[in-house]
Design an enzyme around this catalytic site. Structure first.
Site, PDB file in Angstrom:
ATOM      1  N   GLY A  77       9.628   1.943   4.380  1.00 44.12           N
ATOM      2  CA  GLY A  77       9.619   3.038   3.415  1.00 44.12           C
ATOM      3  C   GLY A  77      10.384   2.597   2.195  1.00 44.12           C
ATOM      4  O   GLY A  77      10.696   1.415   2.055  1.00 44.12           O
ATOM      5  N   SER A 119       9.260 -10.054   2.964  1.00 50.45           N
ATOM      6  CA  SER A 119       9.731  -9.236   1.843  1.00 50.45           C
ATOM      7  C   SER A 119      10.861  -9.911   1.081  1.00 50.45           C
ATOM      8  O   SER A 119      11.636 -10.696   1.646  1.00 50.45           O
ATOM      9  CB  SER A 119      10.239  -7.910   2.410  1.00 50.45           C
ATOM     10  OG  SER A 119      10.982  -7.220   1.456  1.00 50.45           O
ATOM     11  N   ALA A 120      10.995  -9.522  -0.181  1.00 44.84           N
ATOM     12  CA  ALA A 120      12.142  -9.953  -0.986  1.00 44.84           C
ATOM     13  C   ALA A 120      13.448  -9.453  -0.380  1.00 44.84           C
ATOM     14  O   ALA A 120      14.521  -9.970  -0.712  1.00 44.84           O
ATOM     15  CB  ALA A 120      12.001  -9.418  -2.407  1.00 44.84           C
ATOM     16  N   TYR A 150      16.074  -3.969   7.829  1.00 42.46           N
ATOM     17  CA  TYR A 150      14.676  -4.234   7.481  1.00 42.46           C
ATOM     18  C   TYR A 150      14.521  -5.706   7.079  1.00 42.46           C
ATOM     19  O   TYR A 150      13.603  -6.405   7.515  1.00 42.46           O
ATOM     20  CB  TYR A 150      14.271  -3.291   6.350  1.00 42.46           C
ATOM     21  CG  TYR A 150      12.956  -3.589   5.679  1.00 42.46           C
ATOM     22  CD1 TYR A 150      11.751  -3.254   6.275  1.00 42.46           C
ATOM     23  CD2 TYR A 150      12.916  -4.184   4.415  1.00 42.46           C
ATOM     24  CE1 TYR A 150      10.542  -3.511   5.646  1.00 42.46           C
ATOM     25  CE2 TYR A 150      11.724  -4.436   3.770  1.00 42.46           C
ATOM     26  CZ  TYR A 150      10.532  -4.108   4.395  1.00 42.46           C
ATOM     27  OH  TYR A 150       9.342  -4.367   3.768  1.00 42.46           O
ATOM     28  N   LYS A 201       7.909  12.284 -10.696  1.00 39.84           N
ATOM     29  CA  LYS A 201       8.901  13.138 -11.363  1.00 39.84           C
ATOM     30  C   LYS A 201       8.478  13.431 -12.802  1.00 39.84           C
ATOM     31  O   LYS A 201       8.601  14.555 -13.280  1.00 39.84           O
ATOM     32  CB  LYS A 201      10.280  12.466 -11.340  1.00 39.84           C
ATOM     33  CG  LYS A 201      10.892  12.438  -9.949  1.00 39.84           C
ATOM     34  CD  LYS A 201      12.195  11.662  -9.896  1.00 39.84           C
ATOM     35  CE  LYS A 201      12.671  11.534  -8.449  1.00 39.84           C
ATOM     36  NZ  LYS A 201      13.972  10.870  -8.329  1.00 39.84           N
ATOM     37  N   ARG A 284      17.146  -7.643  -8.718  1.00 41.95           N
ATOM     38  CA  ARG A 284      16.195  -8.460  -7.952  1.00 41.95           C
ATOM     39  C   ARG A 284      15.023  -8.784  -8.855  1.00 41.95           C
ATOM     40  O   ARG A 284      14.537  -7.935  -9.592  1.00 41.95           O
ATOM     41  CB  ARG A 284      15.719  -7.716  -6.709  1.00 41.95           C
ATOM     42  CG  ARG A 284      14.667  -8.481  -5.938  1.00 41.95           C
ATOM     43  CD  ARG A 284      14.362  -7.856  -4.604  1.00 41.95           C
ATOM     44  NE  ARG A 284      15.471  -7.988  -3.680  1.00 41.95           N
ATOM     45  CZ  ARG A 284      15.701  -7.159  -2.661  1.00 41.95           C
ATOM     46  NH1 ARG A 284      14.916  -6.137  -2.464  1.00 41.95           N
ATOM     47  NH2 ARG A 284      16.703  -7.365  -1.848  1.00 41.95           N
TER      48      ARG A 284
HETATM   49  P1  NAD Z   1       2.812   1.026   4.396  1.00 39.71           P
HETATM   50  O1  NAD Z   1       3.936   1.744   5.077  1.00 39.71           O
HETATM   51  O2  NAD Z   1       1.948   1.781   3.467  1.00 39.71           O
HETATM   52  O3  NAD Z   1       1.885   0.345   5.479  1.00 39.71           O
HETATM   53  C1  NAD Z   1       2.356  -0.068   6.726  1.00 39.71           C
HETATM   54  C2  NAD Z   1       1.424   0.541   7.761  1.00 39.71           C
HETATM   55  O4  NAD Z   1       1.837   0.114   9.060  1.00 39.71           O
HETATM   56  C3  NAD Z   1       1.465   2.079   7.779  1.00 39.71           C
HETATM   57  O5  NAD Z   1       0.180   2.611   7.497  1.00 39.71           O
HETATM   58  C4  NAD Z   1       1.913   2.419   9.181  1.00 39.71           C
HETATM   59  O6  NAD Z   1       1.278   3.564   9.733  1.00 39.71           O
HETATM   60  C5  NAD Z   1       1.532   1.157   9.934  1.00 39.71           C
HETATM   61  N1  NAD Z   1       2.294   1.056  11.175  1.00 39.71           N
HETATM   62  C6  NAD Z   1       3.627   1.209  11.325  1.00 39.71           C
HETATM   63  N2  NAD Z   1       3.941   1.113  12.613  1.00 39.71           N
HETATM   64  C7  NAD Z   1       2.788   0.897  13.278  1.00 39.71           C
HETATM   65  C8  NAD Z   1       2.467   0.724  14.642  1.00 39.71           C
HETATM   66  N3  NAD Z   1       3.429   0.763  15.593  1.00 39.71           N
HETATM   67  N4  NAD Z   1       1.178   0.534  15.000  1.00 39.71           N
HETATM   68  C9  NAD Z   1       0.197   0.517  14.059  1.00 39.71           C
HETATM   69  N5  NAD Z   1       0.439   0.671  12.745  1.00 39.71           N
HETATM   70  C10 NAD Z   1       1.726   0.861  12.372  1.00 39.71           C
HETATM   71  O7  NAD Z   1       3.458  -0.239   3.686  1.00 39.71           O
HETATM   72  P2  NAD Z   1       2.849  -1.242   2.615  1.00 39.71           P
HETATM   73  O8  NAD Z   1       3.552  -0.988   1.335  1.00 39.71           O
HETATM   74  O9  NAD Z   1       1.385  -1.240   2.666  1.00 39.71           O
HETATM   75  O10 NAD Z   1       3.406  -2.628   3.168  1.00 39.71           O
HETATM   76  C11 NAD Z   1       2.633  -3.498   3.976  1.00 39.71           C
HETATM   77  C12 NAD Z   1       3.520  -4.653   4.453  1.00 39.71           C
HETATM   78  O11 NAD Z   1       4.060  -5.352   3.330  1.00 39.71           O
HETATM   79  C13 NAD Z   1       4.708  -4.215   5.310  1.00 39.71           C
HETATM   80  O12 NAD Z   1       4.894  -5.144   6.341  1.00 39.71           O
HETATM   81  C14 NAD Z   1       5.859  -4.275   4.351  1.00 39.71           C
HETATM   82  O13 NAD Z   1       7.072  -4.498   5.017  1.00 39.71           O
HETATM   83  C15 NAD Z   1       5.478  -5.435   3.460  1.00 39.71           C
HETATM   84  N6  NAD Z   1       6.101  -5.334   2.134  1.00 39.71           N
HETATM   85  C16 NAD Z   1       5.724  -4.338   1.281  1.00 39.71           C
HETATM   86  C17 NAD Z   1       6.350  -4.241   0.041  1.00 39.71           C
HETATM   87  C18 NAD Z   1       5.969  -3.154  -0.927  1.00 39.71           C
HETATM   88  O14 NAD Z   1       6.573  -3.121  -2.004  1.00 39.71           O
HETATM   89  N7  NAD Z   1       5.031  -2.285  -0.619  1.00 39.71           N
HETATM   90  C19 NAD Z   1       7.339  -5.169  -0.329  1.00 39.71           C
HETATM   91  C20 NAD Z   1       7.707  -6.158   0.569  1.00 39.71           C
HETATM   92  C21 NAD Z   1       7.065  -6.252   1.801  1.00 39.71           C
END
Ligand code: NAD
Length: 326
Positions: A77, A119-120, A150, A201, A284
């Site tokens: 999140g 992730s960063a 995280y 916002k 960052r």
């Molecule tokens: P997101 O939360 O929209 O998507 C992650 C999805 O994983 C969600 O839809 C969630 O329901 C699903 N999930 C969680 N637990 C689960 C489980 N037990 N079984 C099945 N599904 C499950 O996040 P996002 O922004 O799309 O990010 C995708 C990936 O990229 C993640 O691993 C996140 O850590 C990584 N990431 C994202 C960002 C960013 O800025 N969005 C930055 C760095 C890394």
């Protein structure tokens, strides 16, 4: 499944749902898995399993017969979810289990190629105290000192993927994403990130109102538009470079700057009220020398362009009166 097939774990999430669209455009057969279907548009996956990737049977069904796995599922999140400490046990347990299951059952099913979204947040906190000169070179990850559980889980899982590559000969590609944003991302409910939260916002405010920003707003970040994230992901997957490599923008702004951009796009005069809130690191920015060198490509789209698309999408959601996510 057809000749090129991909599994997208987290296909109901923000990046996953965009990646599914991209893979479909490229002619892949796509299977998506997630706890939930995409919130804002129907999935384009050929097959979508609503299931929990912590459960071995779900993962076994998901990896069956695919050529490539894109592992994006994570318990995550925005700062309001990651940095309060209240969700640490869930974040570590749930995400680690998803990665452990994906690799082990994928390997047993004979899947050769894996993309992992790190992730960063894995970078050491002490290198990100100066908002004007944060250090996020890939090589600076060790000695490790992420500022959140995280980040520690991501680092553990990077090492897990690299171990499977070393010991079982799997093809592994690891990206460290830096703050991805864009339309069809979470924009309310507590898990949204700064660009979406600020767009909301601003969209909800009337001229002369004030909007709240956590901290003094002088913390710096860079933000990468979703299309470039997906482009970098596909380029990395098709390359012969395992990474880990940053996929992020080098256009660093303060959160106050980001708010100003949103206000300019909206054409609204608002004041900013700084309040206490969870912040994460002070500065960052992505560092793109490695990706430029190894892939001959790096993101180049101006932040403002992505903010325009995102603002207009969120303003449309606000106008439509979309109910708050439970
Ligand atoms: P997101 O939360 O929209 O998507 C992650 C999805 O994983 C969600 O839809 C969630 O329901 C699903 N999930 C969680 N637990 C689960 C489980 N037990 N079984 C099945 N599904 C499950 O996040 P996002 O922004 O799309 O990010 C995708 C990936 O990229 C993640 O691993 C996140 O850590 C990584 N990431 C994202 C960002 C960013 O800025 N969005 C930055 C760095 C890394």
């Amino acid at each position: 499944m057809g000749s090129r097939s991909a599994l997208v774990n987290g296909a109901g999430g923000f990046i996953g749902s965009h990646l599914v669209k991209r893979l479909k455009r490229e002619g892949y057969r796509v299977r998506g898995v997630d706890l939930k279907r995409p919130e804002f548009a129907p999935t384009e996956a050929d097959e979508f399993i609503v299931g929990d990737l912590r459960e071995p049977e779900v993962v076994q069904a998901a990896v069956d017969g695919v050529d490539e796995v894109y592992q994006l599922a994570a318990d995550m999140g925005g700062a309001g979810y990651i940095f309060t400490g209240e969700h640490d046990a869930c974040v570590m347990h749930n995400s680690a289990l998803i990665n452990l299951n994906t690799l082990e059952f994928g390997r047993l099913a004979g899947v050769q190629r894996y993309f992992y979204s790190s992730s960063a947040c894995i970078y050491p906190e002490h290198n990100q105290l100066d908002p004007d000169h944060p250090v996020c070179e890939e090589s600076s990850a060790y000695p490790a000192a992420p500022d959140s559980e995280y980040g520690w889980e991501k680092l553990f899982s990077e090492r897990l993927y690299l171990s499977y590559m070393r010991n079982y000969g799997l093809d592994v590609r690891i990206a460290r994403y830096h703050n991805i944003f864009g339309p069809e991302g979470t924009w309310q409910g507590g898990r949204e990130k700064a660009p979406a939260a600020l767009c909301r916002k601003v969209a909800e405010a009337e001229d002369g109102d004030s909007i709240e920003i956590w901290g003094d707003g002088e913390q710096t970040r860079s933000f990468l538009y979703i299309d470039e994230c997906v482009e970098g992901t596909r380029r990395l997957m098709d390359s012969d470079f395992p990474g880990p490599v940053n996929i992020g923008s080098e256009e660093m702004v303060t959160i106050n700057d980001l708010a100003t951009i949103a206000m300019e796009i909206a054409g609204k005069q608002l004041t900013i009220e700084h309040i206490d809130g969870p912040l994460g690191v002070r500065g960052r920015n992505s560092h793109n020398a490695l990706i430029a060198d190894r892939l001959g490509w790096q993101p180049s789209r101006p932040l403002r362009e992505g903010m325009e698309a995102t603002y207009h999408w969120i303003a449309g959601q606000v106008e439509a009166g979309t109910p708050a996510t439970p």
